[in-house]
Design a protein around this motif. Structure first.
Motif, PDB file in Angstrom:
ATOM      1  N   CYS A 157       3.977 -17.575 -23.967  1.00 15.23           N
ATOM      2  CA  CYS A 157       5.412 -17.677 -24.248  1.00 15.23           C
ATOM      3  C   CYS A 157       5.700 -18.769 -25.272  1.00 15.23           C
ATOM      4  O   CYS A 157       5.290 -19.920 -25.101  1.00 15.23           O
ATOM      5  CB  CYS A 157       6.181 -17.989 -22.957  1.00 15.23           C
ATOM      6  SG  CYS A 157       5.865 -16.840 -21.607  1.00 15.23           S
ATOM      7  N   HIS A 158       6.403 -18.402 -26.322  1.00 14.66           N
ATOM      8  CA  HIS A 158       6.941 -19.384 -27.271  1.00 14.66           C
ATOM      9  C   HIS A 158       8.448 -19.408 -27.048  1.00 14.66           C
ATOM     10  O   HIS A 158       9.157 -18.467 -27.410  1.00 14.66           O
ATOM     11  CB  HIS A 158       6.610 -18.990 -28.710  1.00 14.66           C
ATOM     12  CG  HIS A 158       7.259 -19.871 -29.736  1.00 14.66           C
ATOM     13  ND1 HIS A 158       7.017 -21.230 -29.820  1.00 14.66           N
ATOM     14  CD2 HIS A 158       8.166 -19.580 -30.710  1.00 14.66           C
ATOM     15  CE1 HIS A 158       7.740 -21.738 -30.803  1.00 14.66           C
ATOM     16  NE2 HIS A 158       8.445 -20.764 -31.358  1.00 14.66           N
ATOM     17  N   LEU A 159       8.931 -20.494 -26.427  1.00 12.98           N
ATOM     18  CA  LEU A 159      10.323 -20.573 -25.995  1.00 12.98           C
ATOM     19  C   LEU A 159      10.990 -21.800 -26.609  1.00 12.98           C
ATOM     20  O   LEU A 159      11.062 -22.865 -26.002  1.00 12.98           O
ATOM     21  CB  LEU A 159      10.394 -20.648 -24.455  1.00 12.98           C
ATOM     22  CG  LEU A 159       9.656 -19.537 -23.696  1.00 12.98           C
ATOM     23  CD1 LEU A 159       9.662 -19.819 -22.202  1.00 12.98           C
ATOM     24  CD2 LEU A 159      10.275 -18.177 -23.999  1.00 12.98           C
ATOM     25  N   PRO A 160      11.484 -21.673 -27.838  1.00 10.71           N
ATOM     26  CA  PRO A 160      12.115 -22.829 -28.500  1.00 10.71           C
ATOM     27  C   PRO A 160      13.450 -23.197 -27.851  1.00 10.71           C
ATOM     28  O   PRO A 160      14.032 -22.415 -27.102  1.00 10.71           O
ATOM     29  CB  PRO A 160      12.306 -22.328 -29.932  1.00 10.71           C
ATOM     30  CG  PRO A 160      12.421 -20.843 -29.797  1.00 10.71           C
ATOM     31  CD  PRO A 160      11.509 -20.460 -28.666  1.00 10.71           C
ATOM     32  N   GLN A 161      13.923 -24.381 -28.155  1.00 12.64           N
ATOM     33  CA  GLN A 161      15.206 -24.840 -27.614  1.00 12.64           C
ATOM     34  C   GLN A 161      16.352 -23.972 -28.112  1.00 12.64           C
ATOM     35  O   GLN A 161      17.320 -23.734 -27.385  1.00 12.64           O
ATOM     36  CB  GLN A 161      15.438 -26.306 -28.010  1.00 12.64           C
ATOM     37  CG  GLN A 161      14.492 -27.296 -27.355  1.00 12.64           C
ATOM     38  CD  GLN A 161      14.827 -27.532 -25.895  1.00 12.64           C
ATOM     39  OE1 GLN A 161      15.875 -27.109 -25.402  1.00 12.64           O
ATOM     40  NE2 GLN A 161      13.929 -28.206 -25.186  1.00 12.64           N
ATOM     41  N   THR A 162      16.251 -23.507 -29.338  1.00  7.85           N
ATOM     42  CA  THR A 162      17.292 -22.656 -29.911  1.00  7.85           C
ATOM     43  C   THR A 162      16.641 -21.502 -30.660  1.00  7.85           C
ATOM     44  O   THR A 162      15.482 -21.590 -31.082  1.00  7.85           O
ATOM     45  CB  THR A 162      18.192 -23.442 -30.882  1.00  7.85           C
ATOM     46  OG1 THR A 162      17.384 -23.974 -31.948  1.00  7.85           O
ATOM     47  CG2 THR A 162      18.906 -24.584 -30.171  1.00  7.85           C
ATOM     48  N   LEU A 194       9.176 -15.768 -28.641  1.00 13.84           N
ATOM     49  CA  LEU A 194       8.131 -14.773 -28.819  1.00 13.84           C
ATOM     50  C   LEU A 194       7.249 -14.733 -27.572  1.00 13.84           C
ATOM     51  O   LEU A 194       6.869 -15.771 -27.033  1.00 13.84           O
ATOM     52  CB  LEU A 194       7.268 -15.107 -30.037  1.00 13.84           C
ATOM     53  CG  LEU A 194       6.187 -14.085 -30.408  1.00 13.84           C
ATOM     54  CD1 LEU A 194       6.821 -12.847 -31.040  1.00 13.84           C
ATOM     55  CD2 LEU A 194       5.177 -14.709 -31.375  1.00 13.84           C
ATOM     56  N   LEU A 195       6.939 -13.520 -27.117  1.00 14.58           N
ATOM     57  CA  LEU A 195       5.959 -13.314 -26.050  1.00 14.58           C
ATOM     58  C   LEU A 195       4.761 -12.602 -26.664  1.00 14.58           C
ATOM     59  O   LEU A 195       4.913 -11.555 -27.295  1.00 14.58           O
ATOM     60  CB  LEU A 195       6.543 -12.468 -24.918  1.00 14.58           C
ATOM     61  CG  LEU A 195       7.808 -12.996 -24.247  1.00 14.58           C
ATOM     62  CD1 LEU A 195       8.249 -12.053 -23.128  1.00 14.58           C
ATOM     63  CD2 LEU A 195       7.603 -14.404 -23.704  1.00 14.58           C
ATOM     64  N   ASN A 196       3.576 -13.168 -26.477  1.00 12.24           N
ATOM     65  CA  ASN A 196       2.358 -12.562 -27.017  1.00 12.24           C
ATOM     66  C   ASN A 196       1.604 -11.897 -25.864  1.00 12.24           C
ATOM     67  O   ASN A 196       0.804 -12.522 -25.180  1.00 12.24           O
ATOM     68  CB  ASN A 196       1.489 -13.621 -27.696  1.00 12.24           C
ATOM     69  CG  ASN A 196       0.390 -13.002 -28.539  1.00 12.24           C
ATOM     70  OD1 ASN A 196       0.584 -11.945 -29.141  1.00 12.24           O
ATOM     71  ND2 ASN A 196      -0.756 -13.645 -28.590  1.00 12.24           N
ATOM     72  N   LEU A 197       1.877 -10.621 -25.644  1.00 13.90           N
ATOM     73  CA  LEU A 197       1.333  -9.909 -24.490  1.00 13.90           C
ATOM     74  C   LEU A 197      -0.130  -9.547 -24.714  1.00 13.90           C
ATOM     75  O   LEU A 197      -0.532  -9.177 -25.817  1.00 13.90           O
ATOM     76  CB  LEU A 197       2.145  -8.646 -24.226  1.00 13.90           C
ATOM     77  CG  LEU A 197       3.663  -8.849 -24.114  1.00 13.90           C
ATOM     78  CD1 LEU A 197       4.347  -7.537 -23.776  1.00 13.90           C
ATOM     79  CD2 LEU A 197       3.995  -9.908 -23.067  1.00 13.90           C
ATOM     80  N   SER A 198      -0.917  -9.646 -23.630  1.00 13.63           N
ATOM     81  CA  SER A 198      -2.354  -9.397 -23.772  1.00 13.63           C
ATOM     82  C   SER A 198      -2.917  -8.479 -22.698  1.00 13.63           C
ATOM     83  O   SER A 198      -4.121  -8.264 -22.641  1.00 13.63           O
ATOM     84  CB  SER A 198      -3.119 -10.726 -23.729  1.00 13.63           C
ATOM     85  OG  SER A 198      -2.903 -11.389 -22.479  1.00 13.63           O
ATOM     86  N   GLY A 199      -2.090  -7.934 -21.832  1.00 11.68           N
ATOM     87  CA  GLY A 199      -2.607  -7.037 -20.803  1.00 11.68           C
ATOM     88  C   GLY A 199      -1.681  -6.960 -19.620  1.00 11.68           C
ATOM     89  O   GLY A 199      -0.545  -7.461 -19.651  1.00 11.68           O
TER      90      GLY A 199
END
Length: 211
Positions: free
Chosen positions: A115-120, A124-129
């Motif tokens: 999970c890449h969850l910036p303040q604003t 992005l979610l990098n799904l792998s399975g």
């Protein structure tokens, strides 16, 4: 004869028209059975080869009336969070399915490092399975659950999914409130194990819930 057999695949047991996807799936199974018969020497070749057959037309259009709009989804997710027991924990779980179009197995497998969850702004979610319940008799290590690669992708493939700011905030709030499992999973049952995908819809009310 075989054209008649293919036409029969387009009907349900009650004689009514089957869906296009059902007919195509049955046709594929029938073809595979005939290929097996060829391999075992019952037929010289597959009698379906060369047969012209027009399967039912697939309707890929989605009826807008059957899909909740964003305001309705927001109310639905908020209602999940207001349920007793595991409801608050599952609000973001169902949010993954709407905002990131994730399969339940992928949500169960979601980890903080994906999970890449910036303040604003957008995240992005990098799904792998995904995680599926295969049963102890069907896994190599005797465990109930098994991690699979992304559907119809290579074992090491990943799928990046952009997520809107409102869902980034939902996931950040979820992590702040519930933390993550020792292995980094965002969602878990009361015992810390995998959430059961088949029971999430009815287990947000507590009363013996384990998801």
């Amino acid at each position: 004869m075989y054209c008649g057999a293919l036409d029969a695949l387009c009907r349900k047991l009650d004689g009514k028209q089957a869906s296009a996807k059902t007919a195509r799936r049955k046709r594929a199974a029938f073809n595979e059975a005939l290929n097996t018969a060829v391999e075992k020497g019952y037929f010289a070749d597959n009698p379906l080869n060369g047969i012209r057959w027009n399967p039912p037309t697939v309707n890929d259009e989605v009826d807008p009336a059957a899909v909740p709009n964003p305001l309705q989804v927001a109310r639905l997710l908020a209602a999940v969070g207001q349920q007793r027991g595991r409801g608050p924990h599952l609000e973001a779980f169902f949010g993954c399915m709407y905002y990131a179009a994730m399969r339940p197995a992928e949500v169960i497998h979601l980890r903080i490092e994906q999970c890449h969850l910036p303040q604003t702004g957008w995240g992005l979610l990098n799904l792998s399975g995904g995680v599926v319940a295969a049963g102890k008799d069907w896994t190599d290590d005797g465990e109930v659950y098994e991690v699979h690669s992304l559907k119809r992708r290579a074992a090491t493939a990943t799928r990046p999914v952009p997520i809107p700011p409102q869902f980034v905030s939902m996931l950040r709030a979820h992590i702040d409130r519930f933390g993550v499992a020792p292995d980094g999973r965002l969602f878990r049952n009361q015992a810390g194990n995998y959430v059961e995908a088949g029971g999430t819809a009815s287990r947000g009310r507590g009363q013996g819930s384990t998801s």
